[in-house]
Motif scaffolding. Sequence first.
Motif, PDB file in Angstrom:
ATOM      1  N   VAL B  91       0.809  -1.256   0.325  1.00  0.00           N
ATOM      2  CA  VAL B  91      -0.133  -0.039  -0.059  1.00  0.00           C
ATOM      3  C   VAL B  91       0.580   1.497   0.068  1.00  0.00           C
ATOM      4  O   VAL B  91       1.185   1.486   0.933  1.00  0.00           O
ATOM      5  N   GLN B 155      -7.291   6.052  -0.860  1.00  0.00           N
ATOM      6  CA  GLN B 155      -6.571   4.873   0.214  1.00  0.00           C
ATOM      7  C   GLN B 155      -7.012   3.630   0.220  1.00  0.00           C
ATOM      8  O   GLN B 155      -6.625   3.005   0.398  1.00  0.00           O
ATOM      9  N   ILE B 159      -6.016   0.231  -0.277  1.00  0.00           N
ATOM     10  CA  ILE B 159      -6.144  -1.219   0.194  1.00  0.00           C
ATOM     11  C   ILE B 159      -6.636  -2.471   0.045  1.00  0.00           C
ATOM     12  O   ILE B 159      -6.534  -3.828   0.075  1.00  0.00           O
ATOM     13  N   CYS B 172       2.916  -1.042   4.284  1.00  0.00           N
ATOM     14  CA  CYS B 172       2.758  -0.249   4.128  1.00  0.00           C
ATOM     15  C   CYS B 172       3.425   0.943   4.182  1.00  0.00           C
ATOM     16  O   CYS B 172       4.208   0.877   5.734  1.00  0.00           O
ATOM     17  N   PRO B 175       1.189   4.779   4.776  1.00  0.00           N
ATOM     18  CA  PRO B 175       0.378   5.461   4.000  1.00  0.00           C
ATOM     19  C   PRO B 175      -0.799   6.047   4.126  1.00  0.00           C
ATOM     20  O   PRO B 175      -2.118   6.169   3.670  1.00  0.00           O
TER      21      PRO B 175
END
Lengths: 330, 336
Positions: B91, B155, B159, B172, B175
């Motif tokens: 991510v 976002q 994910i 991540c 993020p």
Amino acid sequence: MSPALLDVADLTVRFRTPSGRLTAVDRLSFQVAAGETLAIVGESGCGKSVTAMALLRLLKAPPAEISGTHVRFDGTDLLPLSERAMRDLRGNRIAMIFQDPLSALNPVQTVGTQIIESLKRHTALRGAALRSRAVELLDLVRIPEPQRRVDDFPHRFSGGMRQRVMIAIAIAARPALLIADEPTTALDVTVQAQILKLLVSLQREFGMSLVLISHDLGVVAETADRVLVMYAGRKVEERPVADLFARPLHPYTRALMRARPTPGVTRAFLDEIPGIVPSLADLPAGCAFAPRCGFAIDACRLRPPPLEPLAGAGAVACIRTHHAPVEEPA
Amino acid sequence: MSAPALAITDLVVTYATARGRLTAVDGLSLTIAPGETLGLVGESGCGKSSLGKAVVQLVEPHSGALAVDGQDLTTLSARARRALRPKVQMVFQDPMGALDPRQRALTILETPLKLNGVRDKAERRARVLALMEEVGLRPELVDRLPHEFSGGQRQRLGIARALALKPSVIVCDEPVSALDVSLQAQVLNLLRRVQRTTGVAYLFISHDLSVVEHIADRVAIMYLGKLVEIAPRDRLWRAPAHPYTRALMDALPRMDPAHSRIADKEVIGGDLPSPFTPPQGCRFHTRCPLAVARCAAEAPALRPIADGHFAACHFATPATPQPAPAAPQRHLVTPA
């Protein structure tokens, strides 16, 4: 309180757009005393940066339209001032630093040349005195080996050092007011602490007033004397820093504090603020925060809440504050 | 005991650049258990993002081993490695930059399924809608383009894509760094909920110690390509052993003006040295308040301080944990 150096009354900034006129800042009033730090805090789009730009008239008009009762700086109303008079004021009595020092510096000129340019424009210094003053200024912002660094180009400096150079340029003419718009947002945390400490110590040394624009409540708590919280173009709360963090009153301020991870406090889940910031093109009729507020009642949605002065110091724009001051929404 | 979700051993990542060879990650080892969150903190140029990219095979490590669910990627054939790729997802900080602006949410989310053998179109669509529900996106958004989503929703989409192939580990990389505080809370809560339902492990990379302190089970601190400290979250917070970790904590802005004002704070000086020419000996010695001659000559090894707590400092001793922090202010307490 000593008489205000900056006295802003009903500052309003509108933008003409294809989808109509948007009000980015709505009748904002505040004062900044000599030597004081006022922090303006809020999330993206709340109008904090637009306010800073409007004070210095750095917004292109049109599309921007700036109006208000007055914006008095050291006794002079800036609103009716000519562009020429504003130019003399900017970088001289009022200076500004920005988030991204690299784009604010000229890449093909040495930092010395850029500091000297500011000194030439705003001071009586000429000749060799200019260079030695530029070196002094670099030393003042704690750049090591200023004699040598004065001839370096901006790309030779780290992000933190570039922000120091910007501060050197900004304070070259000993301004009475420095406006710092997210000055440490692009920096690493140890460098951020250095720059904030530098700003505060320069401010004390010169008795300068500081308007600090930030999205970070931690940065605000560390530096400000007073805090103004903005939401959707309006002031929702204004308090001395100790009062605000000891007992925030506006539900938005409280929600912002609870949404932020707090070092040393273990919580499985952070308190979310439901929904998103309303679009300026589609602001609710009443309190702009009402659609996301756990305390909102019908009256909140009818008309914007008036800004009520608090006993002691400060003000808050919420009709529910006194009804549900500390309890959580059910 | 099951194999770690991720095991990194002596990993070295180097880049050939115009200014010469840059060693971004210099012999780093760590493991992450299934369902665990390891927070990786450091400032610009410390190598944390390079480490993340090596884990998802966006950069080829120079040396070292990288094992996912107990299978060492570095010794496998290219084909076997490809088969393991779905197990590690990423991510990104900027969801707009990580999503194809011309692809609708449906295409973005069904592509990984398609590439990994889900042939039936109806099944793919059903899986996409389930993914969207899992991350809190309404089903009617399925035909929208990325620019029609808000920052927080984008976002969430990032994910959902990372979750599509049921990975063991998600890297991540910052993020929530580009998001406002209120959206940060939404995304951090979502990551925690997703972990509880799927048991995925996170390598959570951030420059923000307060975010990492919230989300991570263990925290690792990097400085110029090296791990300087790693410990369980509470332990690190109460008994930091490395001077750099302490400097990071001291520099962290606190919402507590009665006790923490920048004017009264000790602030560590200096800038990060260039990663092209890291200092000899301990890399932190040029900025360290405790440094002595030995620090400039001899690089300290990462050694155990307490159970699960390691630090790379000649002076790190088994510190007495500080008492738990004072009770938080009343308005910060979440009702039980």
